[in-house]
Design an enzyme around this catalytic site. Sequence first.
Site, PDB file in Angstrom:
ATOM      1  N   TYR A 163      37.856  34.365  10.537  1.00 43.24           N
ATOM      2  CA  TYR A 163      38.711  34.488   9.346  1.00 43.24           C
ATOM      3  C   TYR A 163      38.095  35.453   8.326  1.00 43.24           C
ATOM      4  CZ  TYR A 163      41.665  32.957   5.422  1.00 43.24           C
ATOM      5  OH  TYR A 163      42.540  32.918   4.365  1.00 43.24           O
ATOM      6  N   LYS A 167      39.638  39.050   7.028  1.00 39.64           N
ATOM      7  CA  LYS A 167      40.010  39.296   5.624  1.00 39.64           C
ATOM      8  C   LYS A 167      39.176  40.427   5.011  1.00 39.64           C
ATOM      9  CE  LYS A 167      43.318  36.233   5.316  1.00 39.64           C
ATOM     10  NZ  LYS A 167      44.712  36.622   5.069  1.00 39.64           N
TER      11      LYS A 167
HETATM   12  N1  LIG Z   1      45.351  28.613   1.121  1.00 36.90           N
HETATM   13  C1  LIG Z   1      44.224  29.248   0.794  1.00 36.90           C
HETATM   14  O1  LIG Z   1      43.239  28.659   0.344  1.00 36.90           O
HETATM   15  C2  LIG Z   1      44.129  30.730   0.971  1.00 36.90           C
HETATM   16  C3  LIG Z   1      43.071  31.386   0.357  1.00 36.90           C
HETATM   17  C4  LIG Z   1      42.955  32.751   0.507  1.00 36.90           C
HETATM   18  C5  LIG Z   1      43.892  33.441   1.248  1.00 36.90           C
HETATM   19  N2  LIG Z   1      44.923  32.784   1.832  1.00 36.90           N
HETATM   20  C6  LIG Z   1      45.868  33.561   2.619  1.00 36.90           C
HETATM   21  O2  LIG Z   1      47.160  33.413   2.067  1.00 36.90           O
HETATM   22  C7  LIG Z   1      48.147  33.548   3.110  1.00 36.90           C
HETATM   23  C8  LIG Z   1      49.073  32.349   3.105  1.00 36.90           C
HETATM   24  O3  LIG Z   1      48.297  31.198   3.354  1.00 36.90           O
HETATM   25  P1  LIG Z   1      48.808  29.713   3.055  1.00 36.90           P
HETATM   26  O4  LIG Z   1      47.623  28.964   2.600  1.00 36.90           O
HETATM   27  O5  LIG Z   1      50.030  29.750   2.217  1.00 36.90           O
HETATM   28  O6  LIG Z   1      49.098  29.236   4.555  1.00 36.90           O
HETATM   29  P2  LIG Z   1      50.352  28.542   5.257  1.00 36.90           P
HETATM   30  O7  LIG Z   1      49.848  28.057   6.571  1.00 36.90           O
HETATM   31  O8  LIG Z   1      51.003  27.575   4.332  1.00 36.90           O
HETATM   32  O9  LIG Z   1      51.308  29.780   5.471  1.00 36.90           O
HETATM   33  C9  LIG Z   1      51.041  30.769   6.444  1.00 36.90           C
HETATM   34  C10 LIG Z   1      52.359  31.390   6.846  1.00 36.90           C
HETATM   35  O10 LIG Z   1      52.117  32.378   7.861  1.00 36.90           O
HETATM   36  C11 LIG Z   1      53.032  32.169   8.928  1.00 36.90           C
HETATM   37  N3  LIG Z   1      52.470  32.645  10.191  1.00 36.90           N
HETATM   38  C12 LIG Z   1      51.449  32.090  10.884  1.00 36.90           C
HETATM   39  N4  LIG Z   1      51.240  32.765  12.027  1.00 36.90           N
HETATM   40  C13 LIG Z   1      52.156  33.761  12.055  1.00 36.90           C
HETATM   41  C14 LIG Z   1      52.439  34.801  12.993  1.00 36.90           C
HETATM   42  N5  LIG Z   1      51.759  34.921  14.143  1.00 36.90           N
HETATM   43  N6  LIG Z   1      53.452  35.650  12.709  1.00 36.90           N
HETATM   44  C15 LIG Z   1      54.158  35.534  11.572  1.00 36.90           C
HETATM   45  N7  LIG Z   1      53.942  34.562  10.656  1.00 36.90           N
HETATM   46  C16 LIG Z   1      52.943  33.688  10.899  1.00 36.90           C
HETATM   47  C17 LIG Z   1      53.245  30.663   8.946  1.00 36.90           C
HETATM   48  O11 LIG Z   1      54.383  30.300   9.659  1.00 36.90           O
HETATM   49  C18 LIG Z   1      53.319  30.370   7.459  1.00 36.90           C
HETATM   50  O12 LIG Z   1      54.608  30.611   6.960  1.00 36.90           O
HETATM   51  C19 LIG Z   1      47.351  33.707   4.414  1.00 36.90           C
HETATM   52  O13 LIG Z   1      47.228  35.085   4.714  1.00 36.90           O
HETATM   53  C20 LIG Z   1      46.001  33.120   4.063  1.00 36.90           C
HETATM   54  O14 LIG Z   1      44.955  33.626   4.862  1.00 36.90           O
HETATM   55  C21 LIG Z   1      45.071  31.440   1.713  1.00 36.90           C
END
Ligand SMILES: NC(=O)c1ccc[n+]([C@@H]2O[C@H](COP(=O)([O-])OP(=O)(O)OC[C@H]3O[C@@H](n4cnc5c(N)ncnc54)[C@H](O)[C@@H]3O)[C@@H](O)[C@H]2O)c1
Length: 258
Positions: A163, A167
């Site tokens: 991960y 990123k």
């Molecule tokens: N939640 C956190 O703490 C956090 C922190 C930093 C960055 N992020 C990033 O923010 C973004 C959203 O994360 P989140 O926490 O809302 O997660 P989440 O799991 O709630 O949402 C992720 C979304 O990506 C979609 N997805 C997964 N695999 C996929 C694929 N192969 N093709 C198309 N869509 C796909 C899922 O269906 C979902 O809608 C991600 O890129 C994550 O890495 C999250």
Amino acid sequence: MTNVLPSLRVDGKRAVVTGAGSGIGRAVAIALSEAGADVALSELPDRLDSLQEVCEAIELNGQKAVPLPLALPQTDSIDTFVADAIEGLGGIDILVNNAGVNIPADAFDLTEQDWDQVQDVNLKGLFFLSQRCGRHMRDHGGGRIVNMASINGVVGYYKRAAYCSSKAGVVNLTRVLALEWAEHDINVNAIGPTFILTPLTQATFDDPVMREDLLKRIPKGRVGQPEDIVGAVVFLASDAAAMITGHTLLVDGGWTAI
Ligand SMILES: NC(=O)c1ccc[n+]([C@@H]2O[C@H](COP(=O)([O-])OP(=O)(O)OC[C@H]3O[C@@H](n4cnc5c(N)ncnc54)[C@H](O)[C@@H]3O)[C@@H](O)[C@H]2O)c1
């Protein structure tokens, strides 16, 4: 009277948000509609139902919502998605590359399959979707791309070899695309969220040891909510950020200030 302040709104813009049925993507899609944009939203083909309530919220804001399937990093899926988004919205001005996955594992145990899955969705898929949307923006006067990187793109964390690598790749890919596409008036920036409570992170937060460790790292004294991220995304998509490109804006509650 001259309007001296650039707008923080995105009225009349056509935005694409990936992974919008859940977590941060859901909040971002709704916020962009509040700020005046029509939105095409993606979900995995077997999760399309999760877009229904998001579309209703966007329409309540008086904006158009176009729900579409997308399975990263498959290029045929990307091509169909981009063509359908352009048809549904009339064009694409803003792309928010939000979709992402995390498969936590100790580095000693991480499998090749899990490594590939994380890189494929978070980095390869993000690049090829940006390429396809970028070509459209180049041919239609420019645009804005906002990549959802992570605090884990600039600091390491346990069980996140794949991960964190993906990123960090997004952070530097953002710089490359910003350089190459500046002449086409395509701004490319990223957001680096701290730990945000979403379906992706709930299991980690439910582990008392992890929760204590995370809270210790965030001077603001709490983890984030999806709504903590939306202001940064709308700002980077707006005219107020016209001269910002290649930047990763950390929304980290002070994590990296220590
Ligand atoms: N939640 C956190 O703490 C956090 C922190 C930093 C960055 N992020 C990033 O923010 C973004 C959203 O994360 P989140 O926490 O809302 O997660 P989440 O799991 O709630 O949402 C992720 C979304 O990506 C979609 N997805 C997964 N695999 C996929 C694929 N192969 N093709 C198309 N869509 C796909 C899922 O269906 C979902 O809608 C991600 O890129 C994550 O890495 C999250």
